[in-house]
Enzyme design. Structure first.
Site, PDB file in Angstrom:
ATOM      1  N   SER A  95      37.058  -0.303  -3.174  1.00  0.00           N
ATOM      2  CA  SER A  95      37.779  -1.545  -2.895  1.00  0.00           C
ATOM      3  C   SER A  95      38.497  -2.070  -4.124  1.00  0.00           C
ATOM      4  O   SER A  95      39.371  -2.914  -4.006  1.00  0.00           O
ATOM      5  CB  SER A  95      36.827  -2.602  -2.335  1.00  0.00           C
ATOM      6  OG  SER A  95      35.601  -2.591  -3.005  1.00  0.00           O
ATOM      7  N   HIS A 152      41.052   2.463   2.502  1.00  0.00           N
ATOM      8  CA  HIS A 152      40.273   1.235   2.317  1.00  0.00           C
ATOM      9  C   HIS A 152      39.949   0.619   3.683  1.00  0.00           C
ATOM     10  O   HIS A 152      40.795  -0.009   4.314  1.00  0.00           O
ATOM     11  CB  HIS A 152      41.063   0.255   1.439  1.00  0.00           C
ATOM     12  CG  HIS A 152      40.316  -1.001   1.125  1.00  0.00           C
ATOM     13  ND1 HIS A 152      40.925  -2.222   0.981  1.00  0.00           N
ATOM     14  CD2 HIS A 152      38.990  -1.221   0.933  1.00  0.00           C
ATOM     15  CE1 HIS A 152      40.013  -3.141   0.712  1.00  0.00           C
ATOM     16  NE2 HIS A 152      38.841  -2.559   0.682  1.00  0.00           N
ATOM     17  N   GLU A 158      43.754   0.161   5.150  1.00  0.00           N
ATOM     18  CA  GLU A 158      44.807   0.307   4.143  1.00  0.00           C
ATOM     19  C   GLU A 158      44.743   1.732   3.622  1.00  0.00           C
ATOM     20  O   GLU A 158      43.683   2.160   3.142  1.00  0.00           O
ATOM     21  CB  GLU A 158      44.538  -0.628   2.962  1.00  0.00           C
ATOM     22  CG  GLU A 158      45.074  -2.016   3.087  1.00  0.00           C
ATOM     23  CD  GLU A 158      44.811  -2.834   1.807  1.00  0.00           C
ATOM     24  OE1 GLU A 158      45.767  -3.391   1.280  1.00  0.00           O
ATOM     25  OE2 GLU A 158      43.651  -2.924   1.356  1.00  0.00           O
ATOM     26  N   ASN A 178      43.205  -7.436  -0.568  1.00  0.00           N
ATOM     27  CA  ASN A 178      42.380  -8.176  -1.526  1.00  0.00           C
ATOM     28  C   ASN A 178      43.234  -8.887  -2.575  1.00  0.00           C
ATOM     29  O   ASN A 178      42.835  -9.901  -3.122  1.00  0.00           O
ATOM     30  CB  ASN A 178      41.369  -7.250  -2.197  1.00  0.00           C
ATOM     31  CG  ASN A 178      40.235  -6.904  -1.248  1.00  0.00           C
ATOM     32  OD1 ASN A 178      40.045  -7.571  -0.228  1.00  0.00           O
ATOM     33  ND2 ASN A 178      39.494  -5.852  -1.552  1.00  0.00           N
TER      34      ASN A 178
HETATM   35  P1  NAI Z   1      26.160   1.102  -0.472  1.00  0.00           P
HETATM   36  O1  NAI Z   1      25.416   0.829  -1.726  1.00  0.00           O
HETATM   37  O2  NAI Z   1      25.682   0.541   0.805  1.00  0.00           O
HETATM   38  O3  NAI Z   1      26.272   2.678  -0.265  1.00  0.00           O
HETATM   39  C1  NAI Z   1      26.536   3.571  -1.298  1.00  0.00           C
HETATM   40  C2  NAI Z   1      25.824   4.855  -0.967  1.00  0.00           C
HETATM   41  O4  NAI Z   1      26.283   5.880  -1.832  1.00  0.00           O
HETATM   42  C3  NAI Z   1      24.313   4.788  -1.148  1.00  0.00           C
HETATM   43  O5  NAI Z   1      23.662   5.233   0.013  1.00  0.00           O
HETATM   44  C4  NAI Z   1      24.052   5.709  -2.316  1.00  0.00           C
HETATM   45  O6  NAI Z   1      22.785   6.353  -2.247  1.00  0.00           O
HETATM   46  C5  NAI Z   1      25.191   6.686  -2.164  1.00  0.00           C
HETATM   47  N1  NAI Z   1      25.457   7.439  -3.380  1.00  0.00           N
HETATM   48  C6  NAI Z   1      25.516   7.005  -4.638  1.00  0.00           C
HETATM   49  N2  NAI Z   1      25.778   8.031  -5.460  1.00  0.00           N
HETATM   50  C7  NAI Z   1      25.908   9.133  -4.699  1.00  0.00           C
HETATM   51  C8  NAI Z   1      26.146  10.513  -4.992  1.00  0.00           C
HETATM   52  N3  NAI Z   1      26.332  10.925  -6.213  1.00  0.00           N
HETATM   53  N4  NAI Z   1      26.227  11.367  -3.948  1.00  0.00           N
HETATM   54  C9  NAI Z   1      26.033  10.939  -2.692  1.00  0.00           C
HETATM   55  N5  NAI Z   1      25.774   9.655  -2.375  1.00  0.00           N
HETATM   56  C10 NAI Z   1      25.714   8.759  -3.372  1.00  0.00           C
HETATM   57  O7  NAI Z   1      27.675   0.651  -0.771  1.00  0.00           O
HETATM   58  P2  NAI Z   1      28.843   0.281   0.260  1.00  0.00           P
HETATM   59  O8  NAI Z   1      28.896  -1.172   0.436  1.00  0.00           O
HETATM   60  O9  NAI Z   1      28.762   1.168   1.423  1.00  0.00           O
HETATM   61  O10 NAI Z   1      30.125   0.673  -0.597  1.00  0.00           O
HETATM   62  C11 NAI Z   1      30.548   2.004  -0.772  1.00  0.00           C
HETATM   63  C12 NAI Z   1      31.987   2.005  -1.250  1.00  0.00           C
HETATM   64  O11 NAI Z   1      32.803   1.332  -0.317  1.00  0.00           O
HETATM   65  C13 NAI Z   1      32.216   1.322  -2.578  1.00  0.00           C
HETATM   66  O12 NAI Z   1      33.210   2.024  -3.283  1.00  0.00           O
HETATM   67  C14 NAI Z   1      32.722  -0.050  -2.172  1.00  0.00           C
HETATM   68  O13 NAI Z   1      33.507  -0.664  -3.141  1.00  0.00           O
HETATM   69  C15 NAI Z   1      33.553   0.303  -0.956  1.00  0.00           C
HETATM   70  N6  NAI Z   1      33.809  -0.782  -0.017  1.00  0.00           N
HETATM   71  C16 NAI Z   1      32.809  -1.629   0.332  1.00  0.00           C
HETATM   72  C17 NAI Z   1      33.063  -2.655   1.233  1.00  0.00           C
HETATM   73  C18 NAI Z   1      31.956  -3.574   1.641  1.00  0.00           C
HETATM   74  O14 NAI Z   1      32.252  -4.563   2.321  1.00  0.00           O
HETATM   75  N7  NAI Z   1      30.716  -3.286   1.307  1.00  0.00           N
HETATM   76  C19 NAI Z   1      34.404  -2.850   1.832  1.00  0.00           C
HETATM   77  C20 NAI Z   1      35.345  -1.847   1.440  1.00  0.00           C
HETATM   78  C21 NAI Z   1      35.048  -0.874   0.541  1.00  0.00           C
END
Ligand code: NAI
Length: 718
Positions: free
Chosen positions: A432, A453, A465, A503
């Site tokens: 994001s 995104h 996006e 954003n």
């Molecule tokens: P989250 O913390 O819920 O999930 C991240 C996942 O990635 C975890 O399950 C973690 O174990 C896994 N992970 C970390 N390192 C890894 C690796 N080396 N190999 C495989 N898996 C790995 O985070 P979330 O909220 O799902 O965010 C993920 C991405 O999406 C981030 O880049 C965030 O900025 C983006 N994003 C999040 C939004 C939100 O509202 N939470 C909205 C739009 C984008």
């Protein structure tokens, strides 16, 4: 004269009318089609051999999709629109009164004027098929049903069901339509035509009658059967509608008025009221903007994202997802819903297990709401398979990463997966805040790297996006756009700049709300003002929802990229520093109970703000002007810098990504409605008071000087 939309075939006393608009993918009503219908009815009525008729579509999955919305642009006045409505009504009445009773044989979309046609038929038979949906969606365009829908629907399904259908514009599936009496019978699509012919014969013989009216529930009958009960129903509907719409959508109240007129006066008075109100609504600015959004969305669906002569998108028959957390699981669920197999990877079994459970929960909700069958639920769930290694990625054409928001982690997974994927595979990042070009730096094939995104919750938010860098190959953009659309998303392509588009324009809006907190304005005053402006939630509530930590992080990135103009408020920093994260920590600007339910403002938060418990009054209009113009000015900057490619994309992004009030069309439409000169005048006045934060961008200044608009003043907007 263009080729005919209607064809007639008389067999054994039954006239089969097939509607199949030439050179169009769907059937829709225009003045020309109505005239043809009229002539067709004259032919049928004049032919004594015809005893009954069947109306059926020649299109594969559409009965009649509604009125031709292009024609609405030609109305010069409310009177024009009223006349068009009356003409539609006359056609429907003719159908209803036809000597030869007409059976509507419905397969596929039966919407708006299409459903109004079916309602005027003597008998409605529909295919029991997921593609068959019935609705009166006119209020979504700021209009009301204008071809008798407000008069006939309540008589067929009862007042309460009719109010619900017209006010929510919702789609009714075949089974529900049968239950409510909206259709008389369901059959397998393969026998729709033959059964319809049999029913027409039975109608002609007097051995069958439409039995829709009996389907109403007991409560419905008791309540609606008498004027006192009906008056209560109408009163409640008005009160609820006003509360929900905050008075911003006049067509909702007009639809209620038209329905009530149909009960209180003669049939003629009911129809006349409907036509008059249709005319009045067609002349509103609200309707103009909602129709604009319809055209903008339609044109976006045809946009490949890469312009003329673009390469064809590659087929994406399987999806890889790295990171099975909150976003990864949401994306996996949405892909499974579309029948796309998903390979789902995280670091440990526990995380994969949690991700799969989250996918199951999303699908379970659809099953509970009867949006899918048990069989579909099982099929979709079985499409997602998990792993903690990179097995099963060897043939994956597209991978989306949703790992932690950390460039080093993104680079690590990129390097790892590059060894496994086919060389042509696309690597999409759901980051994001991290520039996609920086993500691409970690790839041996930066031309295959792109941003996707998604917004949370993925299964509910309509926007995607797609972020292209200077190096992203056109084929990669085209494939990603097509794939996003396959996932059911409205896709805008934006360029790679901090915050991308959505954003980026959210930042100054949130900051401005925060500055008002810094000045001592009450939390509820800010939120209420922006709700009244038309946003679905207020900015302070939004902060609590997004999470103060996430907002703080993204605010800092924007300030670093754009300087003082996008500096976050002191209030946000101080509340965050106190450890409040918003809803997820059950502590933020608002109160949350143990179950997470939001209560009123948490008064104790004021002691954390710069002005403490001292409150300042600020006029609602001033709050609205500051928040909305901060966003509008930033949106125009994004266009000026080519971060967003067109006003259309910018408006769609703001409405579908943030909830910019749809009845205002979007930030660019808002500038056109108010006038660039007036917007610049207001920005300059604010800027004098607020230290450079409202410096009108060069594009707006130039437009103001030259009297320009973002969209043409007349005709089709996009
Ligand atoms: P989250 O913390 O819920 O999930 C991240 C996942 O990635 C975890 O399950 C973690 O174990 C896994 N992970 C970390 N390192 C890894 C690796 N080396 N190999 C495989 N898996 C790995 O985070 P979330 O909220 O799902 O965010 C993920 C991405 O999406 C981030 O880049 C965030 O900025 C983006 N994003 C999040 C939004 C939100 O509202 N939470 C909205 C739009 C984008």
């Amino acid at each position: 004269m263009t080729a005919a939309a209607l064809s007639l075939d008389v067999q054994d006393g039954i006239a089969i009318i097939t509607i199949d608009l030439p050179n169009e993918s769907v059937n829709k009503f225009s003045a020309a089609v109505i005239a043809e219908f009229d002539a067709m009815m004259t032919t049928i009525e004049g032919n004594s051999a015809v005893k009954a008729a069947v109306l059926i579509s020649g299109k594969p999955d559409v009965f009649i999709a509604g009125a031709d919305i292009d024609a609405f642009l030609e109305f010069k006045s409310a009177k024009d629109a009223e006349a068009a409505s009356s003409s539609g009504q006359r056609m429907m009445s003719r159908l209803e009164r036809s000597r030869a009773p007409v059976v509507a044989a419905i397969h596929g979309a039966c919407l708006g004027a299409g459903l109004e046609t079916a309602l005027a038929c003597a008998y409605r038979i529909a295919s029991d098929h997921p593609k068959t949906v019935l609705a009166l969606p006119e209020t979504q365009l700021g209009l009301i049903p204008g071809a008798g829908g407000t008069q006939r629907l309540p008589k067929v399904v009862g007042l309460q069901v009719a109010l619900d259908m017209i006010l929510t514009a919702k789609n009714v599936r075949a089974k529900k339509a049968l239950q409510s009496g909206l259709v008389d019978e369901l059959v397998h699509p393969s026998i729709l035509r033959s059964v319809a012919i049999q029913r027409a014969k039975a109608l002609a013989a007097g051995t069958l009658r439409g039995h829709s009216e009996k389907a109403r529930g007991v409560m419905g009958t008791l309540f609606e059967g008498n004027p006192v009960g009906r008056a209560i129903v109408f009163r409640q509907a008005r009160a609820l509608t006003l509360k929900k719409s905050r008075g911003a959508y006049p067509a909702l109240l007009a639809a209620i008025d038209a329905m009530q007129a149909g009960y209180e006066g003669t049939a003629e008075q009911g129809f006349a009221t409907e036509a008059r109100l249709f005319g009045e609504m067609a002349a509103t600015a609200v309707s103009r903007e909602l129709i604009f959004l319809f055209f903008a969305t339609t044109s976006l669906k045809k946009d490949t994202g890469v312009g003329e002569g673009s390469p064809a998108p590659l087929p994406v028959t399987q999806l890889g997802i790295l990171g099975t957390g909150f976003m990864g699981a949401g994306i996996a669920a949405v892909a499974a819903m579309q029948g796309i197999p998903v390979r789902f990877k995280d670091m440990q079994h526990e995380q994969v297990g949690r991700g799969l459970a989250a996918v199951r929960a999303v699908l379970q909700e659809r099953l509970t709401k009867k949006q899918i069958t048990r069989q579909q639920f099982d099929d979709q769930l079985s499409l997602v398979s998990g792993t903690i290694e990179y097995t099963g990625f060897g043939n994956v054409p597209l991978v989306i990463e949703a790992v932690f928001e950390d460039l080093a982690v993104k680079h690590q997974v990129l390097a790892e997966i590059a060894k496994v994927l086919p060389p042509s595979a696309i690597f999409a990042s759901n980051t994001s805040t991290i520039p996609i070009a920086q993500v691409a730096d970690g790839s041996p094939r930066p031309d295959r790297v792109i941003g996707m995104h998604f917004f949370s919750p993925v299964q509910k938010m309509p926007l995607l996006e797609v972020i292209a860098t200077r190096r992203t190959a056109p084929e990669v953009i085209a494939t990603t756009v097509a794939f996003g659309r396959k996932l059911g998303k409205t896709v805008i392509v934006v360029n790679d700049a901090p915050g991308f588009y959505v954003n980026r324009i959210l930042a100054p809006y949130i900051n401005e709300a925060g500055r008002m907190l810094d000045e001592g304005v009450a939390i509820e005053a800010i939120d209420r003002a922006m709700l009244d402006f038309g946003f679905p939630v207020g900015p302070i509530t939004l902060l609590d929802e997004v999470g103060l930590d996430i907002a703080g992080k993204s605010g800092a990135i924007m300030a670093k990229a754009f300087g003082d103009r996008l500096q976050p408020s002191a209030s946000l920093g101080q509340v965050l520093a106190s450890g409040r994260l918003g809803r997820k920590s059950k502590k933020g600007f608002y109160r949350y109970d143990a179950s997470g339910k939001k209560g009123g403002v948490d008064e104790s938060v004021y002691s954390l703000l710069p002005t403490g418990t001292r409150r300042t009054e600020l006029a609602k209009e001033e709050i609205q002007r500051r928040c909305s113009l901060a966003m509008v000015n930033e949106a125009a900057r994004c266009l000026e810098e080519h971060t967003v490619r067109s006003p259309r994309d910018g408006d769609i992004g703001a409405v579908f990504g943030i909830g910019f009030p749809p009845f205002r069309g979007g930030p660019f439409r808002h500038v056109d409605a108010v006038g660039a000169a007036e917007i610049v005048r207001q920005l300059a006045a604010l800027n004098a008071e607020h230290h450079g934060r409202f410096d009108p961008c060069a594009l707006l200044v130039q437009m103001a000087r030259e009297g320009q608009r973002f969209y043409p003043a007349t005709g089709k907007p996009v």
